[in-house]
Design a protein around this motif. Structure first.
Motif, mmCIF file in Angstrom:
data_model
loop_
_atom_site.group_PDB
_atom_site.id
_atom_site.type_symbol
_atom_site.label_atom_id
_atom_site.label_comp_id
_atom_site.label_asym_id
_atom_site.label_seq_id
_atom_site.Cartn_x
_atom_site.Cartn_y
_atom_site.Cartn_z
ATOM 1 N N ALA B 66 0.832 -1.203 0.000
ATOM 2 C CA ALA B 66 0.000 0.000 0.000
ATOM 3 C C ALA B 66 0.866 1.253 0.000
ATOM 4 C CB ALA B 66 -0.939 -0.012 1.195
ATOM 5 N N LEU B 67 2.114 1.111 0.457
ATOM 6 C CA LEU B 67 3.031 2.261 0.465
ATOM 7 C C LEU B 67 3.506 2.618 -0.940
ATOM 8 C CD1 LEU B 67 5.484 1.457 3.410
ATOM 9 C CD2 LEU B 67 4.073 3.505 3.213
ATOM 10 N N ARG B 68 3.425 1.660 -1.851
ATOM 11 C CA ARG B 68 4.050 1.859 -3.161
ATOM 12 C C ARG B 68 3.377 2.948 -3.993
ATOM 13 N NH1 ARG B 68 7.333 -1.564 -6.292
ATOM 14 N NH2 ARG B 68 5.911 -1.322 -8.041
ATOM 15 N N PHE B 69 4.139 3.473 -4.938
ATOM 16 C CA PHE B 69 3.706 4.596 -5.771
ATOM 17 C C PHE B 69 2.577 4.212 -6.722
ATOM 18 C CE2 PHE B 69 5.378 3.665 -10.054
ATOM 19 C CZ PHE B 69 5.988 2.457 -9.775
ATOM 20 N N ASP B 70 2.469 2.913 -7.049
ATOM 21 C CA ASP B 70 1.523 2.531 -8.097
ATOM 22 C C ASP B 70 0.275 1.831 -7.562
ATOM 23 O OD1 ASP B 70 2.766 0.250 -7.256
ATOM 24 O OD2 ASP B 70 3.473 -0.396 -9.218
ATOM 25 N N THR B 71 0.130 1.821 -6.244
ATOM 26 C CA THR B 71 -0.974 1.049 -5.647
ATOM 27 C C THR B 71 -2.327 1.518 -6.164
ATOM 28 O OG1 THR B 71 0.375 0.845 -3.677
ATOM 29 C CG2 THR B 71 -1.956 0.260 -3.469
ATOM 30 N N GLN B 72 -2.528 2.831 -6.122
ATOM 31 C CA GLN B 72 -3.837 3.337 -6.546
ATOM 32 C C GLN B 72 -4.060 3.141 -8.038
ATOM 33 O OE1 GLN B 72 -4.068 7.343 -4.626
ATOM 34 N NE2 GLN B 72 -6.001 6.451 -3.908
ATOM 35 N N ARG B 73 -3.019 3.370 -8.782
ATOM 36 C CA ARG B 73 -3.141 3.192 -10.244
ATOM 37 C C ARG B 73 -3.560 1.758 -10.559
ATOM 38 N NH1 ARG B 73 -2.740 6.902 -14.546
ATOM 39 N NH2 ARG B 73 -3.222 5.595 -16.326
ATOM 40 N N ILE B 74 -2.961 0.802 -9.887
ATOM 41 C CA ILE B 74 -3.292 -0.603 -10.148
ATOM 42 C C ILE B 74 -4.679 -0.941 -9.620
ATOM 43 C CG2 ILE B 74 -2.633 -2.980 -9.560
ATOM 44 C CD1 ILE B 74 0.311 -2.052 -9.795
ATOM 45 N N ARG B 75 -5.000 -0.395 -8.451
ATOM 46 C CA ARG B 75 -6.317 -0.657 -7.867
ATOM 47 C C ARG B 75 -7.432 -0.130 -8.784
ATOM 48 N NH1 ARG B 75 -6.223 1.523 -2.176
ATOM 49 N NH2 ARG B 75 -4.831 -0.247 -1.832
ATOM 50 N N ASN B 76 -7.188 1.026 -9.407
ATOM 51 C CA ASN B 76 -8.211 1.640 -10.250
ATOM 52 C C ASN B 76 -8.094 1.250 -11.717
ATOM 53 O OD1 ASN B 76 -9.043 2.981 -7.965
ATOM 54 N ND2 ASN B 76 -7.806 4.801 -8.387
ATOM 55 N N ALA B 77 -7.315 0.235 -11.989
ATOM 56 C CA ALA B 77 -7.101 -0.146 -13.392
ATOM 57 C C ALA B 77 -8.414 -0.531 -14.068
ATOM 58 C CB ALA B 77 -6.122 -1.312 -13.457
ATOM 59 N N THR B 78 -8.531 -0.164 -15.336
ATOM 60 C CA THR B 78 -9.699 -0.567 -16.118
ATOM 61 C C THR B 78 -9.517 -2.021 -16.578
ATOM 62 O OG1 THR B 78 -8.690 0.078 -18.209
ATOM 63 C CG2 THR B 78 -9.911 1.790 -17.011
ATOM 64 N N ALA B 79 -10.608 -2.611 -17.044
ATOM 65 C CA ALA B 79 -10.531 -3.997 -17.533
ATOM 66 C C ALA B 79 -9.539 -4.089 -18.691
ATOM 67 C CB ALA B 79 -11.912 -4.469 -17.976
ATOM 68 N N LYS B 80 -9.556 -3.044 -19.519
ATOM 69 C CA LYS B 80 -8.649 -3.013 -20.663
ATOM 70 C C LYS B 80 -7.190 -2.969 -20.189
ATOM 71 C CE LYS B 80 -8.686 0.645 -23.222
ATOM 72 N NZ LYS B 80 -9.195 1.847 -23.911
ATOM 73 N N GLU B 81 -6.946 -2.180 -19.169
ATOM 74 C CA GLU B 81 -5.577 -2.091 -18.647
ATOM 75 C C GLU B 81 -5.138 -3.434 -18.058
ATOM 76 O OE1 GLU B 81 -4.612 2.494 -17.356
ATOM 77 O OE2 GLU B 81 -6.045 1.427 -16.106
ATOM 78 N N LEU B 82 -6.055 -4.097 -17.367
ATOM 79 C CA LEU B 82 -5.693 -5.400 -16.790
ATOM 80 C C LEU B 82 -5.361 -6.413 -17.881
ATOM 81 C CD1 LEU B 82 -8.203 -5.714 -13.808
ATOM 82 C CD2 LEU B 82 -5.795 -5.035 -13.772
ATOM 83 N N ARG B 83 -6.092 -6.325 -18.971
ATOM 84 C CA ARG B 83 -5.806 -7.210 -20.101
ATOM 85 C C ARG B 83 -4.420 -6.880 -20.686
ATOM 86 N NH1 ARG B 83 -4.942 -11.414 -22.301
ATOM 87 N NH2 ARG B 83 -5.091 -11.559 -24.562
ATOM 88 N N ALA B 84 -4.115 -5.591 -20.765
ATOM 89 C CA ALA B 84 -2.800 -5.177 -21.274
ATOM 90 C C ALA B 84 -1.685 -5.696 -20.360
ATOM 91 C CB ALA B 84 -2.738 -3.656 -21.400
ATOM 92 N N VAL B 85 -1.924 -5.649 -19.067
ATOM 93 C CA VAL B 85 -0.932 -6.161 -18.113
ATOM 94 C C VAL B 85 -0.652 -7.629 -18.388
ATOM 95 C CG1 VAL B 85 -0.580 -6.797 -15.689
ATOM 96 C CG2 VAL B 85 -1.395 -4.506 -16.270
ATOM 97 N N GLU B 86 -1.715 -8.395 -18.581
ATOM 98 C CA GLU B 86 -1.549 -9.828 -18.860
ATOM 99 C C GLU B 86 -0.710 -10.067 -20.109
ATOM 100 O OE1 GLU B 86 -5.894 -11.412 -17.289
ATOM 101 O OE2 GLU B 86 -5.296 -11.802 -19.359
#
Lengths: 594, 594
Positions: B66-86
């Protein structure tokens, strides 16, 4: 169009925009923080004077340093200790200039194997040699005694045989020698075998060690060439680690081979006896008064009896170890040096690459042996071996939880002392061993190199007194860090994580005792020789010296190694009293020489 | 005497000893902590089940992350972004196996100059090239454009002359070339001078660049040998950094020489114009939409006029810069690509080795220039140069406090953006620049490599939104870290310190744009290819992927570089909107290709 056309007119002072700011940039959950912190420069509405600024600075530095492991030790320093700090800092500065910065190819904390000979000649090193170092809490049996000593032992036993996977010749790197003591009956089969240096050699066939040495051809250096081959096989050289095996995978292959080479020699009853004796004596000579040896007990790791006919039982190995320890104590007592040695104990060390079922078996073995040798053995349970290809702790979680429950049922105290964080990984499966070591209640952790990446875990380790056995030279030679001056140790120290400096595999790393580790880590903080500068670091608060680590810090590290040992309360109190006595003598020595 | 004689009988369970413990070991202010933390393994008095253990583990990991810089960005990721991550994780794993672990001489995050050609051929790198990277916040004017481009520019101007401190021959390393554009009158004096490659060369005498090139002897490679000499003088090679200049002092000497070589070329009016144009175009081609250039203005750093007769005034240099920026914008607009570029601005950069009085003078210059170019110039004030031999910030504290007061009086907003923590020092005078950068209200800090050693300061930087301009490849080539996989960046990221990735001196480090930096830092977390293992990292909580950094993390880093830019509120909002638009297109591209 000029830039002014593009950039809107100069914006009014920031405060007016603050509300707008939080509305505008609260996109995707992340808020642009550009408000600055000018308030730091103010007392009420007035900007600070230079003196006020300096006071505030000193407070900030003191606040951060209060987290450090040595804060109380330095705060409670005696006048004599402060004088010793001055003297040693002076020596350190002098040798920084005369030794490390006088040669453009040198610098403090430079790669160990390039620095070693230079270090050994410094007065600072000679002083550190005399320092009482407390306990050595992380070292693996097969890699403690100097390689040339092990070779010397091996040559005393004609029963030792050697084989290689291919024949030796000058056109290829030499293969790893595999040793095994054979019974007379076995040996008789191989008396006329071709030698590994012969073109007729049949790969993997045994030949007596003295035959191979005596027959080592002159074009390969003769018998001395044989010695060189064996010692190179037992150690990692500068060329190996800095050039040839420069990836994690390659250096671990080389490292594993050193254990393969040592194994058949160390695990022979008469050699093991003399080896453990020497192991203890050499640590004691370096100012180490207590040792916890990591020892593997798997079925494939037996110790072969003197006549080469059978494996010793684990109980017999423990009896042997206990007798050697007692013998060393008795000898020291005769010499009036009994205070130099408070004991040695054994940590049960499995390897993390074994199967789940095999791990369950070893955990049960560990419980049984602990019942038989409650004080000497199994003062901890560990899994050794490279973390990356091995199983992570979570793989064995159920077995480890069951072990914990069973130990409790039987009233056995076997703390976990897991290898964890000996990796460059960040948040992956390997690095995550640090979470499991904590959650499984580990009392200590081996290496913890990647713990520096874990702000919350560092706090938990500190609060729960979980000590990290940091092995700086080992980490360097196994390519986790270029050299001491880029090690993560200062991060652990500045976060107040308890640390015990350890040597891990002193034989492999050509790093006897702990003096080189203490010397190298001391140079992690680089202090350049600034000339003609009149400012000082924290003018209103500086107590001892301008640099963050001094001789008292080193003393505190040594003391911590006893505090975090597995000694029981009475023995620990006694060990600490003896250490303080030797520390006082050490301080007296420094002050007298200053 | 056996070990049992020495060690007291097995001690009763620990709890009973707890009181005794605190009495016994409270010596010298430090208390031995050996109580363990078995309570972690319990729910009330019962040991945890494996599932309970796994849940607790997932909570702990989530709490730290939760301390990390990208926590919120990852938490709020769109479905499309999650697919891109995969998709990207799959590519990354595939190339880890096929590229990095397929060759025993390679590994992820390995030394940049050895890895560069391999990286450039990967599909992952080609993807990162397309990523919108936001702003480049830390780069020094003289070291941005590719060395061969600068050489090409230089050869267009016969007025450029060169001199060396000694003649060139094959038996010694070539000296550093010093360039200077001369006026016609000056040039006339040197038309018949011996060339630096002649044995008759008079050290430090000028010769026209084209004469020297055309006359470069064939045994030194002819004109192409000349080109090689100049490019080697402008860059740091693998041989330089990994072998020849392997101490901090030596590599900084080499590094400084690259600036000396570049200086006389870049600071010539007609070259500077084309150089800044190319600087912007090359960043834009790499997906960078905004640049803050660090530029030095001292009296010895003038820009020479086209006719070689005089120095431009600082105002003239600013006008030139502004015109080039406007020209690039106009060209992009014509091409319908105006969204690719949101602007460029200038940070006033002094050097930290100058005297106190000279620093006061430059601070005053900075105030005056800021009044003249309020939006383009002096969007920040910095001191560049190696921190160790230079003065620390505290040396200039009074001048900097006065500057702050005077800027406020005049209504000028010139945030500090100090170089700090570009060192291996720990708590000494050099490392302590990080305290002063904070206390002096810096809005950003250049490098911050040693910030990882400061638990309290990292918290303060995070809370106050002070961004660190981290330059991974620069730090590696200047010997702060062996390679990307041992960089301290993950520590800053895991502590939630705002970071903007920067290239520092892309010309010197052979590191165009930011794509290589993004690629290399991504491989800081090593993920070994574990086979046939069924456990996963955090089974109940894992959202996106098992490794800590994914393509959204990289996106967040890019976005942060705009958030922490010096753009004013309106311009920043616009820049962020454009970035989000390009980011969406980038995600679409990944998903479409997956």
């Amino acid at each position: 169009m000029g830039a002014k056309d593009f950039f809107p007119a100069y914006s009014p002072p920031f405060s007016r925009w603050l509300v707008l700011l939080s509305v505008l940039f609260y996109v995707q959950g992340s808020c642009a923080v550009v408000i600055g912190h000018d308030s730091l420069l103010r007392r009420n509405s007035t900007l600070l004077t230079t003196q006020e600024y300096r006071d505030r600075r000193a407070d900030l530095i003191a606040e951060e340093r209060a987290l450090r492991f040595d804060t109380q030790r330095i705060r409670n320093a005696t006048a004599k200790e402060l004088r010793a700090v001055e003297i040693v800092d002076e020596l350190r500065k002098r040798e920084q200039a005369s030794v490390w910065y006088a040669d453009p190819n040198k610098e403090p904390g430079m790669p160990y194997l390039w620095a070693k000979d230079t270090i050994a000649q410094t007065d600072l090193f000679k002083l550190i040699k005399k320092m009482p170092k407390g306990g050595l809490l992380h070292a693996h049996l097969e890699a403690i005694c100097d390689a040339s000593y092990l070779l010397k032992l091996a040559l005393d036993y004609p029963t030792i045989h050697v084989r290689t996977a291919s024949s030796l010749n000058s056109s290829a790197p030499f293969p790893t020698p595999i040793f095994l003591p054979l019974s007379q009956a076995q040996a008789n089969q191989y008396t006329n075998n071709s030698l590994p240096t012969s073109p007729e050699y049949q790969p993997n066939s045994w030949a007596a060690i003295n035959r191979v040495r005596d027959g080592f051809p002159s074009e390969l250096g003769g018998p001395l060439g044989f010695d060189k081959w064996i010692i190179n096989s037992l150690t990692i050289s500068a060329e190996d680690t800095y050039t040839q095996y420069n990836t994690t995978a390659k250096i671990w292959a080389k490292f594993t081979n050193t254990f393969i080479a040592a194994f058949g020699l160390v695990r022979y009853e008469p050699i093991l006896q003399r080896y453990i004796d020497q192991l203890l004596v050499s640590q004691i000579e370096d100012g180490i008064s207590y040792v916890e040896i990591r020892l593997g007990f798997s079925s494939t790791r037996g110790v072969i009896s003197a006549d080469g006919t059978r494996n010793l039982t684990n109980s017999q190995v423990m009896d042997l170890t206990q007798n050697v320890i007692s013998g060393v104590r008795a000898r020291l007592k005769e010499e009036g040096r009994e205070d130099d040695f408070v004991g040695a104990r054994v940590i049960y060390s499995a390897t993390r690459s074994i199967s789940y079922d095999e791990m369950v078996k070893q955990l049960n073995d560990c419980l049984a042996l602990k019942e038989e040798f409650p004080e000497l053995l199994a003062v901890g349970f560990d899994m050794a071996g490279q973390e990356e290809p091995g199983h992570p702790l979570i793989f064995f979680a159920e077995a480890l939880l069951n072990f914990r429950a069973e130990a409790e049922r039987r009233g056995l105290d076997i703390p976990f002392m897991f290898h964890a964080g000996e990796t460059l990984d960040d948040g992956g499966e390997v690095d995550s061993n640090l979470y499991d070591a904590f959650l499984l209640g580990a009392q200590r952790v081996g290496h913890g190199f990647s713990l520096a990446k874990h702000p919350l875990l560092m706090q938990k380790y500190r609060e729960n007194g979980i000590a990290v056995e940091v092995c700086p030279i080992s980490n360097e030679l196994l390519r986790l860090t270029r050299s001491a001056n880029t090690h993560t140790l200062p991060i652990l120290l500045n976060n107040g994580v308890p640390v015990a400096l350890s040597s891990d595999d002193p034989a492999v790393f050509q790093n006897p005792g702990l003096s080189f580790d203490f010397y190298q880590v001391w140079f992690i903080p680089i202090e350049f020789l600034l000339q003609e500068k009149t400012y000082i670091l924290a003018p209103t608060k500086a107590i001892v010296a301008s640099d963050i680590t001094n001789i008292l810090s080193l003393g505190q590290l040594a003391r911590q190694s006893l505090e975090h040992s597995s000694l029981n309360l009475t023995a620990k109190a006694s060990a600490l009293r003896l250490w303080e006595k030797r520390w006082d003598e050490f301080i007296d020595y420094i002050v007298a020489s200053g």
